[in-house]
Motif scaffolding. Structure first.
Motif, mmCIF file in Angstrom:
data_model
loop_
_atom_site.group_PDB
_atom_site.id
_atom_site.type_symbol
_atom_site.label_atom_id
_atom_site.label_comp_id
_atom_site.label_asym_id
_atom_site.label_seq_id
_atom_site.Cartn_x
_atom_site.Cartn_y
_atom_site.Cartn_z
ATOM 1 N N GLY A 200 -33.272 10.817 102.172
ATOM 2 C CA GLY A 200 -34.641 11.310 102.097
ATOM 3 C C GLY A 200 -34.946 12.501 102.980
ATOM 4 O O GLY A 200 -36.080 12.668 103.438
ATOM 5 N N TYR A 201 -33.969 13.377 103.226
ATOM 6 C CA TYR A 201 -34.229 14.582 104.013
ATOM 7 C C TYR A 201 -35.151 15.511 103.219
ATOM 8 O O TYR A 201 -34.865 15.841 102.066
ATOM 9 N N SER A 202 -36.221 15.966 103.840
ATOM 10 C CA SER A 202 -37.151 16.854 103.138
ATOM 11 C C SER A 202 -36.651 18.298 103.107
ATOM 12 O O SER A 202 -36.934 19.045 102.170
ATOM 13 N N ASN A 203 -35.917 18.692 104.127
ATOM 14 C CA ASN A 203 -35.314 20.025 104.168
ATOM 15 C C ASN A 203 -34.164 20.003 105.170
ATOM 16 O O ASN A 203 -33.943 18.995 105.854
ATOM 17 N N ALA A 204 -33.449 21.113 105.254
ATOM 18 C CA ALA A 204 -32.245 21.141 106.085
ATOM 19 C C ALA A 204 -32.542 20.967 107.570
ATOM 20 O O ALA A 204 -31.797 20.289 108.287
ATOM 21 N N ILE A 205 -33.620 21.558 108.054
ATOM 22 C CA ILE A 205 -33.933 21.482 109.491
ATOM 23 C C ILE A 205 -34.312 20.060 109.896
ATOM 24 O O ILE A 205 -33.797 19.526 110.890
ATOM 25 N N SER A 206 -35.209 19.440 109.119
ATOM 26 C CA SER A 206 -35.585 18.062 109.437
ATOM 27 C C SER A 206 -34.399 17.133 109.262
ATOM 28 O O SER A 206 -34.237 16.158 110.012
ATOM 29 N N GLY A 207 -33.547 17.428 108.281
ATOM 30 C CA GLY A 207 -32.343 16.629 108.074
ATOM 31 C C GLY A 207 -31.390 16.735 109.243
ATOM 32 O O GLY A 207 -30.780 15.737 109.663
ATOM 33 N N LEU A 208 -31.267 17.937 109.793
ATOM 34 C CA LEU A 208 -30.385 18.146 110.947
ATOM 35 C C LEU A 208 -30.892 17.378 112.164
ATOM 36 O O LEU A 208 -30.109 16.755 112.893
ATOM 37 N N GLN B 210 -32.326 20.525 94.331
ATOM 38 C CA GLN B 210 -32.421 19.697 95.524
ATOM 39 C C GLN B 210 -31.334 20.104 96.529
ATOM 40 O O GLN B 210 -30.179 20.285 96.166
ATOM 41 N N GLY B 211 -31.718 20.263 97.784
ATOM 42 C CA GLY B 211 -30.755 20.638 98.813
ATOM 43 C C GLY B 211 -30.532 22.131 98.946
ATOM 44 O O GLY B 211 -29.603 22.558 99.638
ATOM 45 N N LEU B 212 -31.399 22.948 98.325
ATOM 46 C CA LEU B 212 -31.205 24.400 98.400
ATOM 47 C C LEU B 212 -31.286 24.901 99.837
ATOM 48 O O LEU B 212 -30.536 25.787 100.241
ATOM 49 N N THR C 93 -27.904 16.734 97.938
ATOM 50 C CA THR C 93 -27.660 16.932 96.514
ATOM 51 C C THR C 93 -27.271 15.647 95.796
ATOM 52 O O THR C 93 -27.484 15.513 94.596
ATOM 53 N N SER C 94 -26.707 14.681 96.519
ATOM 54 C CA SER C 94 -26.297 13.422 95.879
ATOM 55 C C SER C 94 -27.311 12.307 96.092
ATOM 56 O O SER C 94 -27.177 11.216 95.535
ATOM 57 N N ASP C 95 -28.362 12.566 96.888
ATOM 58 C CA ASP C 95 -29.325 11.533 97.265
ATOM 59 C C ASP C 95 -29.988 10.883 96.053
ATOM 60 O O ASP C 95 -30.193 9.670 96.007
ATOM 61 N N ILE C 96 -30.319 11.696 95.088
ATOM 62 C CA ILE C 96 -31.112 11.222 93.955
ATOM 63 C C ILE C 96 -30.343 10.239 93.075
ATOM 64 O O ILE C 96 -30.925 9.487 92.289
ATOM 65 N N THR C 97 -29.021 10.226 93.204
ATOM 66 C CA THR C 97 -28.202 9.321 92.393
ATOM 67 C C THR C 97 -28.018 7.963 93.052
ATOM 68 O O THR C 97 -27.439 7.065 92.449
#
Length: 291
Positions: A139-147, A63-65, A127-131
């Motif tokens: 709930g970011y699906s990928n880095a671009i959408s998260g940004l 997750q978060g790659l 990387t810590s979201d799941i905890t």
């Protein structure tokens, strides 16, 4: 110089290395952002990995790659590219001194820390979201959408969350990893190994030995800033450095500064080896290509 390496070469090498060691980075962040309850036992590296794989599957360790790759192509590209450029400029007037190279690594690290801060925020959160409880996940699906969401929801100020701590950590990392790799590599080339009289040559064996030493040194130097940075960036409440420090000391004691050292070393050791092995091979390949 006609055969100087392209600026982006270090970012590519770092991306290749990060792709191999990402699960260890995930484990490190999850350990660093977990705050113990009173009387609870601090989880071990193996227990964190086992719990995540059991609960969420092997894929959760990747997750978060996308954020990790974005981070390498900003933070690592700038810190390594700038250092190599500074070193090349200093070499025009003869062999640079140890102090000159250390200062070059320090400045390059600061530049990398600023450039990579947004991607670092995304990496820590993803990387810590799941905890986290479902209602507190990003709930970011990928880095671009998260940004894009980071800017929309928190504004430009959100991009600088933890910037001071992250830049400090980047300075420590570049000074202790990139500079120390050069230092150990030069030392091993100049002097035989004590008690064995074995003399290293500039080959894969030298690159591995120097990078293992650099990885150990860097893990220890960077651990306190790395832990605090992770906790600041994983928070959505705007916690300050002082608040995180005092709260963590109260809950976990001074040992929290080295929480996650083992997964950090297990991750940074191989990552450092892979980074410099890939980087040395890419430099050789580039020199051959342009010659």
């Amino acid at each position: 110089m006609a055969n100087s390496n392209p600026f982006w070469l270090g970012g590519v090498a770092a991306s290749l290395a990060a792709s191999c060691t990402h699960p260890l980075d995930v484990t490190k962040v999850r350990m660093q952002t977990a705050i113990n309850e009173a009387g609870s036992k601090r989880p071990s590296t193996f227990s964190v990995i086992r719990a995540n794989v059991t609960s969420h599957g092997v894929r959760s360790m990747y997750q978060g790659l996308s954020a990790s790759l974005l981070r390498q192509m900003t933070y690592s590209m700038v810190r390594i590219g700038a250092y190599e450029d500074f070193k090349r400029r200093l070499s025009k007037n003869g062999r640079p001194s140890t102090i000159q190279l250390l200062m070059a690594a320090t400045v390059a690290g600061a530049l990398g820390g600023v450039a990579g801060n947004p991607a670092d925020i995304l990496l820590v959160r993803m990387t810590s979201d799941i905890t986290k409880p479902p209602e507190k996940r990003y709930g970011y699906s990928n880095a671009i959408s998260g940004l894009i969401r980071l800017v929309k929801e928190e504004g430009l100020k959100g991009l600088t969350r933890g910037l001071g701590t992250n830049t400090t950590r980047a300075v420590l990392m570049n000074s202790s990893q990139v500079w120390s790799y050069d230092f150990f590599k030069t030392s091993l080339l100049r002097h035989p190994v004590p008690l064995t009289n074995y003399q290293f040559q500039d080959n894969l064996g030298l690159h591995v030995a120097a990078s293992v030493l650099a990885g150990t040194f860097a893990t220890t130097v960077c651990s306190p800033a790395d832990v605090i940075r992770s906790r600041i960036m994983s928070s959505s409440s705007g916690d300050t450095f002082l608040h995180v420090l005092t709260t963590s000391l109260r809950h976990d004691g001074p040992r929290f500064l080295f929480m996650g050292w083992t997964p950090a070393f297990i991750r940074l050791g191989p990552n450092t080896v892979l980074l410099f092995v890939f980087f040395e091979q890419l430099k050789k390949g580039w020199s051959t290509l342009v010659s």
